[in-house]
Design a protein around this motif. Structure first.
Motif: not given
Ligand SMILES: Nc1ncnc2c1ncn2[C@@H]1O[C@H](COP(=O)(O)OP(=O)(O)OP(=O)(O)O)[C@@H](O)[C@H]1O
Ligand SMILES: [Mg+2]
Length: 306
Positions: A124-128, A92-95, A116-117
């Motif tokens: 930024e994603l992992r901040k959100r 869900l956060n691409r870890m 995933y695009q």
């Protein structure tokens, strides 16, 4: 034809044997029905997961998982060890991108946009989409430095995010951000007079709330928690549980837990993963615990296996 073809019969036995082997000890095989996971959450969808498959090398860890996670609520993920809960959370956060053997198919939409695009900014994603882990992992720095670490690292103190978060653009704002984050994580009263102390001197429960404060300091929208209370005593656990419920007023919380009681206490909806990385049932929490559709889910939550 009344007689069973011997080749087909052997094939059938093999398949049954395979099914039995792929389930957890004590778990009976059962066909999964799509309507058991087709839960209409009723709320605005924050995360829409569609046909998610995860492999570690040849090992198929998550199988065709689809579910919608509504905003400003608590979604619990439960299931026996090894069924893929952490794997799912990390998608869900691409870890999982950090795990070299992992390959991921399917989509995860955050506010209708596929994370995933190509071209997605992972920082930024992992901040959100922030994350809190099983063992509290504060940095060996002061309590203050732990909380302001994220905004400083991302340059937000200079770029004005901090000012936006605190509603003020003066030098006091970092002070306010630290205070606000610690208050929101229900830790301020315990540490306000020792902000310069090393975070490693806090108790386990305090360290975990500090990690939550550190996560909140970068203004996330979603908080992922992987067994956040499993290393804590009952009092510290109950503080974290109260906090989770409180955070859901402003954030979308997704929490993995091994404790049925915890899932039942804090969550609005519960997803049950079972052996082989299948999402078997997803529904509102009361329904899952009081009247599940799947026999395997009923056996699992009544402690018959797992
Ligand atoms: N980094 C990895 N490399 C290879 N295989 C992995 C990796 N992480 C997990 N797996 C495998 O994927 C499957 C799911 O693991 P995962 O950690 O997601 O389960 P889990 O439900 O979180 O279990 P637990 O409740 O024990 O934490 C397991 O078979 C596990 O061995
Ligand atoms: Mg796990």
């Amino acid at each position: 034809m009344s007689q069973t073809d011997p080749i087909d019969a052997t094939d059938e036995m093999n398949r049954t044997a395979e099914q039995t082997i792929s389930t957890t000890d004590g778990e009976t095989a059962e066909e999964t029905r799509s309507e058991w996971v087709d839960y209409d959450t009723g709320g605005e969808t924050k995360l829409a997961i569609k046909n998610l498959d995860v492999y570690y090398g040849d090992d198929h860890a998550l199988k065709d998982v689809s579910m919608d996670i509504p905003e400003q609520s608590v979604t619990a993920l439960i299931g026996p060890s090894g069924c893929g809960k952490s794997t799912f959370l990390r998608c869900l956060n691409r870890m999982n991108d950090r795990i070299r053997s992992a390959s991921i198919n399917g989509t995860v939409e955050l506010d209708s946009e596929d994370i995933y695009q190509d071209g997605i900014d992972l920082v930024e994603l992992r901040k959100r989409v922030g994350m809190v882990f099983q063992s509290p992992n504060p940095f060996p720095k002061s309590i203050r430095a732990n909380v302001s670490y994220g905004p400083r690292k991302h340059g937000d103190i200079e770029t004005g995010l901090l000012a936006r978060l605190t509603g003020r653009a003066d030098p006091e704002s970092e002070e306010e951000l630290v205070k606000r984050s610690l208050e929101r994580a229900a830790l301020w009263e315990e540490v306000s007079d020792r902000l310069e102390d090393n975070a490693l001197g806090l108790s386990g429960g305090q360290q975990q709330r500090l990690c939550i404060a550190r996560c909140l300091a970068v203004d996330p929208e979603i908080i992922l928690m992987d067994e956040p209370a499993s290393a804590l005593d009952p009092i510290a656990t109950s503080k974290i549980e109260d906090l989770i419920e409180d955070l859901a007023q402003d954030y979308t919380v997704v929490v993995v837990t091994h404790s049925m009681q915890q899932a039942a206490r804090v969550s609005d909806q519960t997803a049950v993963f079972l052996t082989g990385g299948e999402l078997v049932e997803y529904d509102n929490t009361e329904k899952i615990f009081e009247d599940p559709e799947s026999q395997r889910v009923e056996d699992y939550i009544s402690g018959k296996f797992g």
